[in-house]
Design an enzyme around this catalytic site. Structure first.
Site, mmCIF file in Angstrom:
data_model
loop_
_atom_site.group_PDB
_atom_site.id
_atom_site.type_symbol
_atom_site.label_atom_id
_atom_site.label_comp_id
_atom_site.label_asym_id
_atom_site.label_seq_id
_atom_site.Cartn_x
_atom_site.Cartn_y
_atom_site.Cartn_z
ATOM 1 N N CYS A 172 0.837 -1.200 0.000
ATOM 2 C CA CYS A 172 0.000 0.000 0.000
ATOM 3 C C CYS A 172 0.877 1.257 0.000
ATOM 4 O O CYS A 172 1.646 1.466 0.958
ATOM 5 C CB CYS A 172 -0.928 -0.015 1.215
ATOM 6 S SG CYS A 172 -1.901 1.484 1.419
ATOM 7 N N CYS A 214 0.243 3.507 3.064
ATOM 8 C CA CYS A 214 0.830 2.925 4.276
ATOM 9 C C CYS A 214 2.331 3.193 4.330
ATOM 10 O O CYS A 214 2.888 3.473 5.404
ATOM 11 C CB CYS A 214 0.549 1.425 4.317
ATOM 12 S SG CYS A 214 -1.201 0.984 4.303
#
Length: 276
Positions: A53, A56
Site C-alpha cells: 500500500c 501505508c
C-alpha cells in the site's frame, strides 16, 4: 599514510553507525492474531497496513516518530500486517488502508484525523478520543459476531495457502486444485448434515422411536377403562330388565282387572231390580 588512516577511520565510523542503526529496535510493536487480547488492557494506537500500500508506506515514518513518544504518553503503539494476520483484520473489518484504531480498556474507536506525529500526540495528550463514539459491543472485536468473522478470514487464508501449495509445490493444475476443494466441501457438508440430523434425533426423537413413558400407568388406565365400560354395560342391562319387568307387571294387572269389572256389572243390575 595519513590519508589512508583517515579513510579507515571514516569506514569504521560508517560501519559503527550502520550497526547501531541495525541494532536499534523499532518502538512499534507488531501484533499477531494470537495477541489481540492484549488490546483489551491499557491504551493502544494500532495501525492496520499492507506492505504493497503506497499510503501505508508514506505513513510509516510518521508512525515511527509517534511511537518514540509512546512511553512518555503511556500508550502502546502497534501495527498489524493484514496480509499476514487475517484474523485481526477480520475482527476489525478493515475495508481501507491504512486504518488506525484507538483502544482503551476494551473500548475501540476509529481514528479519522490528520496523520502526522503532532496530530497523533495531541490526540492522546488532549484526550481527543473522548469525542469519538466507541464501536458498538455487538460489532466489537471481542464479540461473538466478530470472532466468527475472524475465523472465516483465517479459514480463507488457510485455503489460499493450501491452493498455493497444491499448485506450486505439488504441481497440481489449477482446475485440479479447485476440484479438490469442491470435493472437500461436499464431503464436509455431508458430514455436518449427518451430525445435525443425529443431534436433532437425539434432542427431539420421533414418535415411532420414542420410548413409552409410564407403561404401568397406561396399562392400569386401560384396565380401569375396560372395567368401567363393563359396569356401564351391566347397569344398562339391569335397567332394561327392570323396565321389561315393569311392563310385564302392568300387562298382568290390566288383564286381571278387566274380568272383575265385567262380573260386577250384572250384580249391580240385579240389585237395582230388587230395589225397585
Amino acid at each position: 599514510m595519513a590519508a589512508a588512516g583517515r579513510l579507515c577511520a571514516l569506514l569504521c565510523l560508517a560501519l559503527a553507525a550502520g550497526a547501531a542503526a541495525l541494532g536499534k529496535r523499532s518502538p512499534v510493536k507488531v501484533l499477531s492474531d494470537g495477541m489481540w487480547r492484549e488490546l483489551l488492557q491499557g491504551e493502544w494506537m494500532v495501525e492496520f497496513y499492507a506492505p504493497w500500500c503506497p499510503a501505508c508506506q508514506n505513513l510509516q515514518p510518521e508512525w515511527e516518530k509517534f511511537a518514540e513518544w509512546g512511553e512518555d504518553l503511556e500508550v502502546n503503539i502497534a501495527k498489524v500486517d493484514v496480509t499476514e494476520q487475517p484474523g485481526l483484520s477480520g475482527r476489525f473489518i478493515i475495508t481501507a488502508l491504512p486504518t488506525i484504531y484507538h483502544c482503551k480498556d476494551g473500548e475501540f474507536r476509529r481514528y479519522q484525523g490528520a496523520r502526522t506525529k503532532t496530530d497523533f500526540i495531541n490526540f492522546i495528550s488532549d484526550q481527543e478520543w473522548k469525542s469519538i463514539e466507541p464501536v458498538s459491543s455487538w460489532f466489537g472485536p471481542s464479540s461473538f459476531l466478530m470472532s466468527s468473522m475472524s475465523a472465516l478470514f483465517q479459514l480463507s487464508m488457510w485455503i489460499r495457502h493450501c491452493h498455493g501449495y497444491l499448485t506450486e509445490n505439488v504441481g497440481i493444475p489449477v482446475w485440479g486444485s479447485y476440484a479438490v476443494f469442491a470435493l472437500a466441501t461436499l464431503f464436509s457438508g455431508l458430514i455436518l448434515g449427518l451430525i445435525m440430523v443425529f443431534l436433532a434425533d437425539c434432542i427431539c426423537p420421533s414418535k415411532r422411536h420414542r420410548p413409552p413413558q409410564y407403561p404401568h400407568s397406561r396399562k392400569l388406565a386401560a384396565e380401569s377403562a375396560q372395567l368401567l365400560k363393563k359396569l356401564d354395560e351391566e347397569q344398562e342391562a339391569d335397567e332394561e330388565d327392570i323396565s321389561d319387568d315393569e311392563t310385564e307387571g302392568k300387562e298382568v294387572s290390566n288383564s286381571n282387572s278387566s274380568p272383575n269389572a265385567v262380573r260386577q256389572r250384572p250384580v249391580n243390575t240385579a240389585a237395582t231390580t230388587d230395589k225397585s
